[in-house]
Design a protein around this motif. Structure first.
Motif, mmCIF file in Angstrom:
data_model
loop_
_atom_site.group_PDB
_atom_site.id
_atom_site.type_symbol
_atom_site.label_atom_id
_atom_site.label_comp_id
_atom_site.label_asym_id
_atom_site.label_seq_id
_atom_site.Cartn_x
_atom_site.Cartn_y
_atom_site.Cartn_z
ATOM 1 N N PRO A 166 0.801 -1.232 0.000
ATOM 2 C CA PRO A 166 0.000 0.000 0.000
ATOM 3 C C PRO A 166 0.831 1.279 0.000
ATOM 4 C CG PRO A 166 -0.879 -1.560 1.592
ATOM 5 C CD PRO A 166 0.416 -2.130 1.095
ATOM 6 N N ALA A 167 1.930 1.301 0.733
ATOM 7 C CA ALA A 167 2.755 2.511 0.780
ATOM 8 C C ALA A 167 3.444 2.755 -0.557
ATOM 9 C CB ALA A 167 3.792 2.414 1.894
ATOM 10 N N ARG A 168 3.988 1.702 -1.154
ATOM 11 C CA ARG A 168 4.656 1.880 -2.455
ATOM 12 C C ARG A 168 3.655 2.290 -3.526
ATOM 13 N NH1 ARG A 168 7.849 -2.506 -0.569
ATOM 14 N NH2 ARG A 168 6.611 -4.017 -1.701
ATOM 15 N N LEU A 169 2.465 1.717 -3.492
ATOM 16 C CA LEU A 169 1.450 2.110 -4.474
ATOM 17 C C LEU A 169 1.047 3.562 -4.265
ATOM 18 C CD1 LEU A 169 -0.291 1.334 -6.856
ATOM 19 C CD2 LEU A 169 -1.978 0.442 -5.261
ATOM 20 N N LEU A 185 6.475 13.152 0.024
ATOM 21 C CA LEU A 185 5.954 11.783 0.051
ATOM 22 C C LEU A 185 5.662 11.343 1.485
ATOM 23 C CD1 LEU A 185 8.317 10.315 -2.665
ATOM 24 C CD2 LEU A 185 5.894 10.902 -2.923
ATOM 25 N N VAL A 186 6.497 11.785 2.438
ATOM 26 C CA VAL A 186 6.257 11.484 3.849
ATOM 27 C C VAL A 186 4.894 12.025 4.256
ATOM 28 C CG1 VAL A 186 6.982 12.081 6.206
ATOM 29 C CG2 VAL A 186 8.667 11.268 4.544
ATOM 30 N N GLY A 187 4.593 13.265 3.861
ATOM 31 C CA GLY A 187 3.296 13.858 4.182
ATOM 32 C C GLY A 187 2.153 13.147 3.499
ATOM 33 N N CYS A 188 2.406 12.623 2.329
ATOM 34 C CA CYS A 188 1.356 11.950 1.551
ATOM 35 C C CYS A 188 1.005 10.580 2.139
ATOM 36 C CB CYS A 188 1.834 11.810 0.102
ATOM 37 S SG CYS A 188 0.715 10.940 -0.982
ATOM 38 N N GLU A 223 6.691 15.165 -10.022
ATOM 39 C CA GLU A 223 7.861 14.964 -9.172
ATOM 40 C C GLU A 223 7.570 15.361 -7.724
ATOM 41 O OE1 GLU A 223 11.579 15.799 -12.154
ATOM 42 O OE2 GLU A 223 10.570 17.556 -11.292
ATOM 43 N N ALA A 224 8.318 14.730 -6.802
ATOM 44 C CA ALA A 224 8.134 15.032 -5.384
ATOM 45 C C ALA A 224 9.425 14.764 -4.631
ATOM 46 C CB ALA A 224 6.999 14.206 -4.795
ATOM 47 N N VAL A 282 9.871 5.754 4.007
ATOM 48 C CA VAL A 282 9.598 6.227 2.648
ATOM 49 C C VAL A 282 10.858 6.072 1.794
ATOM 50 C CG1 VAL A 282 9.026 8.257 1.247
ATOM 51 C CG2 VAL A 282 7.735 7.764 3.334
ATOM 52 N N SER A 283 12.010 6.400 2.359
ATOM 53 C CA SER A 283 13.266 6.256 1.615
ATOM 54 C C SER A 283 13.529 4.794 1.254
ATOM 55 C CB SER A 283 14.435 6.815 2.425
ATOM 56 O OG SER A 283 14.316 8.214 2.550
ATOM 57 N N ALA A 284 13.206 3.881 2.163
ATOM 58 C CA ALA A 284 13.378 2.453 1.876
ATOM 59 C C ALA A 284 12.441 2.009 0.751
ATOM 60 C CB ALA A 284 13.136 1.625 3.132
ATOM 61 N N HIS A 285 11.202 2.493 0.762
ATOM 62 C CA HIS A 285 10.266 2.156 -0.314
ATOM 63 C C HIS A 285 10.754 2.738 -1.641
ATOM 64 C CE1 HIS A 285 7.213 0.037 1.886
ATOM 65 N NE2 HIS A 285 7.016 1.054 2.727
#
Length: 132
Positions: free
Chosen positions: A32-35, A51-54, A45-46, A62-65
């Motif tokens: 779910p997080a990667r999707l 992405l953390v906020g999203c 772009e982000a 998030v960095s690992a994903h």
């Protein structure tokens, strides 16, 4: 996507004949997080902080994903000052996501109600009042 490519030898397929690369692709999309990250990047772009906020996860998660998605060849980045801007590396991914939305619209709630992979249904209210 060609599921039974003649160029793919026996070592490149699962025991049932599905290409292992396709299995890896759908597994990468199945988190779910990667999707959510991919859907956000489909809009443009982000930075990691965006992405953390999203997705509402820690920056390290998030960095690992993103590293996973980069290793899969699905995302890439470019430097912007001290940060990096992430973007979809393959425009074909937009077509795949659009096709998935069409398929989900066509199946209605059937996929979501799948007893194995769907969202668990909420228990029906107890009409007898015994649960009070």
């Amino acid at each position: 996507m060609t599921m039974n490519s003649p160029a793919a030898g026996p070592s490149a397929t699962t025991s049932c004949g599905a290409p292992s690369a396709a299995v890896a692709l759908f597994r990468s999309l199945g988190d779910p997080a990667r999707l959510a990250i991919l859907l956000r990047l489909a809009r443009g772009e982000a930075k990691v902080v965006d992405l953390v906020g999203c997705v509402g996860l820690a920056q390290s998660t998030v960095s690992a994903h993103l590293a996973c998605l980069r290793d899969c060849g699905l995302v890439d980045s470019r430097p912007q000052g001290r940060a990096s801007l992430y973007f979809l590396a393959r425009p074909e991914l937009l077509d795949l996501l659009a096709s998935a939305e069409q398929l989900l619209a066509a199946t209605g709630e059937a996929v979501d109600l799948c007893p194995i992979y769907g969202t668990p249904a909420a228990p029906a209210p107890d009409s007898t009042g015994a649960g009070r």
